[in-house]
Structures are given as structure tokens and as C-alpha cells.
Design an enzyme around this catalytic site. Structure first.
Site, PDB file in Angstrom:
ATOM      1  N   PHE A  18       0.855  -1.490   0.038  1.00 21.52           N
ATOM      2  CA  PHE A  18      -0.041  -0.021  -0.485  1.00 21.52           C
ATOM      3  C   PHE A  18       0.608   1.064  -0.350  1.00 21.52           C
ATOM      4  CE2 PHE A  18      -1.828   2.664   3.341  1.00 21.52           C
ATOM      5  CZ  PHE A  18      -2.786   3.671   2.265  1.00 21.52           C
ATOM      6  N   THR A 128       5.936   2.964  12.313  1.00 24.80           N
ATOM      7  CA  THR A 128       4.896   3.817  12.625  1.00 24.80           C
ATOM      8  C   THR A 128       5.014   4.098  14.435  1.00 24.80           C
ATOM      9  OG1 THR A 128       2.233   2.483  13.830  1.00 24.80           O
ATOM     10  CG2 THR A 128       4.670   0.560  13.460  1.00 24.80           C
ATOM     11  N   GLU A 130       2.655   3.438  16.693  1.00 23.56           N
ATOM     12  CA  GLU A 130       2.322   2.293  17.230  1.00 23.56           C
ATOM     13  C   GLU A 130       2.996   1.572  18.224  1.00 23.56           C
ATOM     14  OE1 GLU A 130      -0.409  -0.619  16.149  1.00 23.56           O
ATOM     15  OE2 GLU A 130      -1.426   0.368  14.076  1.00 23.56           O
ATOM     16  N   TYR A 155       3.029  -7.436  16.255  1.00 20.39           N
ATOM     17  CA  TYR A 155       3.301  -6.161  14.983  1.00 20.39           C
ATOM     18  C   TYR A 155       3.549  -5.181  16.166  1.00 20.39           C
ATOM     19  CZ  TYR A 155       2.517  -2.324  12.060  1.00 20.39           C
ATOM     20  OH  TYR A 155       3.155  -0.855  10.960  1.00 20.39           O
ATOM     21  N   SER A 156       3.304  -4.527  16.442  1.00 15.21           N
ATOM     22  CA  SER A 156       3.905  -3.482  17.123  1.00 15.21           C
ATOM     23  C   SER A 156       5.085  -3.062  17.745  1.00 15.21           C
ATOM     24  CB  SER A 156       3.285  -1.862  17.604  1.00 15.21           C
ATOM     25  OG  SER A 156       2.680  -2.759  19.069  1.00 15.21           O
ATOM     26  N   LYS A 159       7.632  -4.037  15.204  1.00 16.60           N
ATOM     27  CA  LYS A 159       8.119  -2.894  14.685  1.00 16.60           C
ATOM     28  C   LYS A 159       9.449  -1.691  15.088  1.00 16.60           C
ATOM     29  CE  LYS A 159       7.830  -0.938  11.123  1.00 16.60           C
ATOM     30  NZ  LYS A 159       7.710  -1.285   9.759  1.00 16.60           N
ATOM     31  N   ILE A 196     -10.494   0.983   6.777  1.00 14.68           N
ATOM     32  CA  ILE A 196     -11.102   1.876   5.169  1.00 14.68           C
ATOM     33  C   ILE A 196     -11.356   0.944   4.282  1.00 14.68           C
ATOM     34  CG2 ILE A 196     -10.920   3.935   4.041  1.00 14.68           C
ATOM     35  CD1 ILE A 196     -10.180   5.630   7.274  1.00 14.68           C
ATOM     36  N   PRO A 197     -10.314   0.642   3.885  1.00 20.78           N
ATOM     37  CA  PRO A 197     -10.490  -0.430   2.740  1.00 20.78           C
ATOM     38  C   PRO A 197     -11.750  -1.048   3.029  1.00 20.78           C
ATOM     39  CG  PRO A 197      -8.391   0.088   2.419  1.00 20.78           C
ATOM     40  CD  PRO A 197      -9.284   0.611   3.612  1.00 20.78           C
ATOM     41  N   LYS A 210     -18.725  -3.886  10.228  1.00 24.19           N
ATOM     42  CA  LYS A 210     -18.500  -4.055  11.318  1.00 24.19           C
ATOM     43  C   LYS A 210     -17.983  -2.779  12.236  1.00 24.19           C
ATOM     44  CE  LYS A 210     -19.159  -9.241   9.759  1.00 24.19           C
ATOM     45  NZ  LYS A 210     -19.433  -8.304   8.236  1.00 24.19           N
ATOM     46  N   LEU A 211     -18.244  -3.005  13.207  1.00 27.04           N
ATOM     47  CA  LEU A 211     -17.434  -1.909  14.046  1.00 27.04           C
ATOM     48  C   LEU A 211     -17.021  -2.504  15.174  1.00 27.04           C
ATOM     49  CD1 LEU A 211     -16.082   0.918  14.374  1.00 27.04           C
ATOM     50  CD2 LEU A 211     -17.875   1.619  15.246  1.00 27.04           C
ATOM     51  N   ARG A 219      -7.773   6.813  16.519  1.00 26.75           N
ATOM     52  CA  ARG A 219      -6.786   6.784  15.125  1.00 26.75           C
ATOM     53  C   ARG A 219      -6.801   8.585  14.091  1.00 26.75           C
ATOM     54  NH1 ARG A 219      -6.176   3.602  18.065  1.00 26.75           N
ATOM     55  NH2 ARG A 219      -6.371   1.162  17.569  1.00 26.75           N
TER      56      ARG A 219
HETATM   57  N1  NAD Z   1      -0.719   1.315   6.782  1.00 24.05           N
HETATM   58  C1  NAD Z   1      -0.736   2.622   7.906  1.00 24.05           C
HETATM   59  O1  NAD Z   1      -1.224   2.614   8.188  1.00 24.05           O
HETATM   60  C2  NAD Z   1       1.261   2.538   7.992  1.00 24.05           C
HETATM   61  C3  NAD Z   1       1.469   3.890   9.105  1.00 24.05           C
HETATM   62  C4  NAD Z   1       2.996   3.802   9.299  1.00 24.05           C
HETATM   63  C5  NAD Z   1       3.998   2.561   9.013  1.00 24.05           C
HETATM   64  N2  NAD Z   1       3.387   2.071   8.577  1.00 24.05           N
HETATM   65  C6  NAD Z   1       4.700   1.363   8.078  1.00 24.05           C
HETATM   66  O2  NAD Z   1       4.540   1.416   6.565  1.00 24.05           O
HETATM   67  C7  NAD Z   1       4.874  -0.568   5.824  1.00 24.05           C
HETATM   68  C8  NAD Z   1       4.047  -0.281   4.905  1.00 24.05           C
HETATM   69  O3  NAD Z   1       2.786  -0.507   5.249  1.00 24.05           O
HETATM   70  P1  NAD Z   1       1.632  -0.779   4.396  1.00 24.05           P
HETATM   71  O4  NAD Z   1       0.156  -0.952   5.013  1.00 24.05           O
HETATM   72  O5  NAD Z   1       1.824  -0.304   3.129  1.00 24.05           O
HETATM   73  O6  NAD Z   1       1.953  -2.729   4.410  1.00 24.05           O
HETATM   74  P2  NAD Z   1       1.263  -3.751   2.967  1.00 24.05           P
HETATM   75  O7  NAD Z   1       1.243  -5.251   4.151  1.00 24.05           O
HETATM   76  O8  NAD Z   1       0.105  -2.815   2.292  1.00 24.05           O
HETATM   77  O9  NAD Z   1       2.722  -3.933   2.154  1.00 24.05           O
HETATM   78  C9  NAD Z   1       3.698  -4.851   3.023  1.00 24.05           C
HETATM   79  C10 NAD Z   1       4.112  -5.076   1.798  1.00 24.05           C
HETATM   80  O10 NAD Z   1       6.010  -5.633   2.558  1.00 24.05           O
HETATM   81  C11 NAD Z   1       5.726  -7.242   1.524  1.00 24.05           C
HETATM   82  N3  NAD Z   1       6.280  -7.641   1.713  1.00 24.05           N
HETATM   83  C12 NAD Z   1       6.354  -8.288   2.907  1.00 24.05           C
HETATM   84  N4  NAD Z   1       7.136  -9.090   3.820  1.00 24.05           N
HETATM   85  C13 NAD Z   1       8.159  -9.314   2.790  1.00 24.05           C
HETATM   86  C14 NAD Z   1       9.590  -9.897   2.692  1.00 24.05           C
HETATM   87  N5  NAD Z   1       9.798 -10.693   3.935  1.00 24.05           N
HETATM   88  N6  NAD Z   1      11.071  -9.539   2.136  1.00 24.05           N
HETATM   89  C15 NAD Z   1       9.923  -8.623   0.673  1.00 24.05           C
HETATM   90  N7  NAD Z   1       8.588  -8.099   0.898  1.00 24.05           N
HETATM   91  C16 NAD Z   1       8.150  -7.658   1.350  1.00 24.05           C
HETATM   92  C17 NAD Z   1       4.309  -7.410   0.460  1.00 24.05           C
HETATM   93  O11 NAD Z   1       4.164  -8.009  -0.519  1.00 24.05           O
HETATM   94  C18 NAD Z   1       3.708  -5.732   0.416  1.00 24.05           C
HETATM   95  O12 NAD Z   1       4.452  -5.543  -0.825  1.00 24.05           O
HETATM   96  C19 NAD Z   1       5.458  -1.027   7.127  1.00 24.05           C
HETATM   97  O13 NAD Z   1       6.924  -0.692   7.262  1.00 24.05           O
HETATM   98  C20 NAD Z   1       4.564  -0.314   8.376  1.00 24.05           C
HETATM   99  O14 NAD Z   1       4.810  -0.649   9.811  1.00 24.05           O
HETATM  100  C21 NAD Z   1       2.508   1.907   7.909  1.00 24.05           C
END
Ligand code: NAD
Length: 339
Positions: A18, A128, A130, A155-156, A159, A196-197, A210-211, A219
């Protein structure tokens, strides 16, 4: 402020996810002198369609794992920076099965840091808010770069661990790194498992959204395009060894967001069902991004949440081919968890 670092050839890990893919689009559009190598394992969350159609002389996709040291030895030399987005990113999944989170988020970051050390490549670590745990709903405080780490979920905590590795590799080995901790993103290309999606696509499918819990969890929403411009600013102007918090003053509770989605999609604002809360669900996140704004001059551009949401809803309506293949499996997983 003048740019101090002018990358020409960067690796973006997780560039088919994303936020990573939105960053790749941003770089291609805003920085024509830069070539991007996307390194992505294409897990369930990675989709090459996210970067399809970008010019092939500007963007190359390498399908592979960030934990693969031999692969990194082959592709890292010749690049001047790694911007690290790849992660296992979904809290609910981390509760059901934490192991891939430790592997990708912790071991994967370790491998990238080792590659940066070996080939003297600059590193930006995307993390993040988090990692800071949560705030009480009525607490006026917001997270700053000085807030102690107190992660709640697998997860957090994975990270948070990765952030600590970056700090240690910077201090001990002199890696040229920066870290950013951002609040919740929304926008195009976000997987249908996310809040959201999931709500938008349920409404499109005629399913009542669903909430979780009481809907009061807060957030701090930021449009993913603002996250991209902030990461670019930090990569090019940030001070080595520093952490910058990224946020756009977008605090909203979940029930307000859901009602805004229902309203924008022409549904009654109470047309949803309550479901069991996630264990350990954080109450409130809030970011103070003063350091990024004052020191590096960054400003968010997409601060009207309602219009950002309307554009996001329109994107999901227009890109059913993109999200439809993941929808049934995602809902089946939630149904098993009673959510
Ligand atoms: N989504 C949020 O709101 C948010 C907020 C703050 C920070 N982040 C951070 O931003 C980054 C991206 O988040 P996102 O929501 O786009 O995640 P996402 O799950 O949509 O995408 C993660 C991507 O990483 C790839 N991936 C996973 N494991 C892998 C590996 N071992 N080797 C290579 N590629 C790998 C996946 O194929 C995917 O394309 C993350 O580090 C997340 O912690 C996300």
C-alpha cells in the site's frame, strides 16, 4: 532549506504494498532524475499491479525476500539509498500468528542494515506510531520523538524492535540512517483487510460494515500522499541518526470515520454492526509532528479528510478488479475470528 542528499538510484522495499507503492508513484512523478528498484516478496499484501504502467526505464521490480542476504549482495551495490517499507503490517494477523512478523520486521531489517553497512548505502526506516503504545482518550498529550516505547501487539513490538536495531547500527557502525514513525494512512491501493477499505468494499457489496468494540478508539489519519512527501523530505534533508514523527493532525474516532464513509456512500449513518473488540486494542494515537515541520519545512497537503475519503471511495468503486480477488478470503479470515 537546500537538499543535502540527492539520491539517484534507490531501493524501495515493499514497493508493491500500500504505502510503498504510493511512494514509488510519488518519486516517479516528482523526481524524474531518480531510478527505483522495488524489492518485494509479493506476499498476500503485495500486488505488482500497484506499480504496473510506470515507465520501465524508471522502475524495476525484483521479486525477493529482504531476509535473503545473498540476494541483497546482488542488488544493493550501485544503489545510493534503501527506503524500507516492507513489513508484515496487519495487527490482527500478528495476534493470530506472530512468527512472520518477527522474521520479516526484525530479521529482515537486520539484513538490510547489514547490507547498508557492507556497501555504505544510506538507509531510511519507515515505522509506525504504534511503537509508542496508546494514550488515554481524554489525555491532551500527543506522541513526540521523546515518548518512551511501549508497544502493545506482536506487530508493534516487532516494529519497535526494528527501530532499535536501526538506532544501534547507526551508533555502533555509523550507518547513515533516518527513522520516521507515521500515523494511520489511508488512500488508494490499501489492502481490503484494513479498516477503511474493508468498510468501503463491504458497503459496495451490500454487507453491513462492522465496528470493533465501542468505536471510540482514536486514530490520527494521514493521506498516504502526505506520508510519501514526508519520507522524501526526511531522506533528502533529514539529519543522520534522527527520528521524525509524521502526522497531519487527523485525530478521529473509528465511529466518526465509519459514519463519514456511510454518509459519503449514501447510507444511513447507523447502518453497521458492532463486533467483538481486538485483544489489546490501543485506545488512542496522536502525533505531534512539530520537529518535521519546523526543522525540515514539511507540510501536509491533503488535510481535508472528507474530500480525501470521497476520493478514496471513488478509487475503490473504480478499481473493483484490483480488490475483488482478495475480498472473499479476507472476510473468511475475519469470520473465523468472529469479527
Ligand atoms: N498502514 C499504515 O497506516 C502504516 C502507518 C505507519 C507506518 N506503516 C509502515 O509502513 C510500511 C508499509 O505498510 P503498508 O500498510 O503499506 O503494508 P502492506 O502490508 O500493504 O505492504 C507490505 C509490503 O511488503 C512486502 N513484504 C512483506 N514481507 C516481505 C519480505 N520479507 N521481503 C520483501 N517484501 C516483503 C509485501 O509483499 C507488501 O508488498 C510498514 O513498514 C508499516 O509498518 C504503516
Amino acid at each position: 532549506m537546500a537538499e543535502t542528499f540527492e539520491p539517484k538510484n534507490i531501493i524501495v522495499t515493499g514497493g508493491c504494498g500500500f504505502i510503498g507503492s504510493n511512494f514509488v508513484h510519488h518519486v516517479v512523478r516528482e523526481h524524474p532524475e531518480v531510478h527505483v528498484t522495488v524489492l518485494d516478496k509479493l506476499t498476500y499484501a503485495g500486488n505488482p499491479e500497484n506499480i504496473a504502467g510506470l515507465p520501465v526505464d524508471r522502475v524495476e521490480l525484483v521479486v525477493g525476500d529482504i531476509c535473503d542476504a545473498e540476494l541483497l549482495d546482488r542488488i544493493v551495490p550501485g544503489h545510493d539509498a534503501i527506503v524500507h517499507y516492507a513489513a508484515e503490517s496487519h495487527n490482527d494477523n500478528s495476534i493470530a500468528d506472530p512468527e512472520p512478523f518477527v522474521q520479516t520486521n526484525v530479521v529482515g531489517t537486520f539484513r538490510l542494515l547489514e547490507a547498508c553497512r557492507k556497501y555504505d548505502v544510506r538507509y531510511h526506516h519507515v515505522s509506525t506510531d504504534e511503537v509508542y503504545g496508546d494514550l488515554a482518550i481524554d489525555d491532551p498529550a500527543r506522541f513526540t520523538e521523546e515518548t518512551p516505547y511501549k508497544p502493545s501487539s506482536p506487530y508493534s513490538s516487532s516494529k519497535a524492535s526494528s527501530d532499535m536495531l536501526v538506532r544501534a547500527w547507526t551508533r555502533t557502525y555509523g550507518i547513515r540512517s533516518t527513522i520516521s514513525n507515521c500515523s494511520n494512512n489511508y488512500g488508494p491501493y490499501q489492502h481490503v483487510e484494513k479498516f477503511i477499505p474493508r468498510q468501503i468494499t463491504n458497503i459496495i457489496d451490500g454487507i453491513r460494515p462492522k465496528l470493533y468494540g465501542d468505536g471510540k478508539n482514536v486514530r490520527d489519519w494521514i493521506h498516504t500522499e502526505d506520508h510519501s512527501s514526508a519520507v522524501w523530505t526526511i531522506l533528502t534533508k533529514g539529519r543522520i541518526g534522527e527520528t521524525y514523527l509524521i502526522g497531519a493532525d487527523g485525530e478521529k474516532d473509528n465511529i466518526t470515520v465509519l459514519r463519514a464513509i456511510l454518509k459519503a456512500m449514501g447510507k444511513p449513518e447507523d447502518d453497521f454492526d458492532w463486533v467483538r473488540d481486538r485483544p489489546g486494542h490501543d485506545r488512542r494515537y496522536a502525533i505531534d509532528s512539530t520537529k518535521l515541520r519546523t526543522e525540515l519545512g514539511w507540510q501536509p497537503q491533503h488535510t481535508d479528510f472528507e474530500s480525501g475519503l470521497e476520493a478514496t471511495i471513488a478509487w475503490y468503486r473504480e478499481h473493483e478488479d484490483w480488490w475483488r480477488p482478495a475480498k472473499a478470503a479476507t472476510e473468511a479470515k475475519y469470520a473465523k475470528q468472529g469479527q
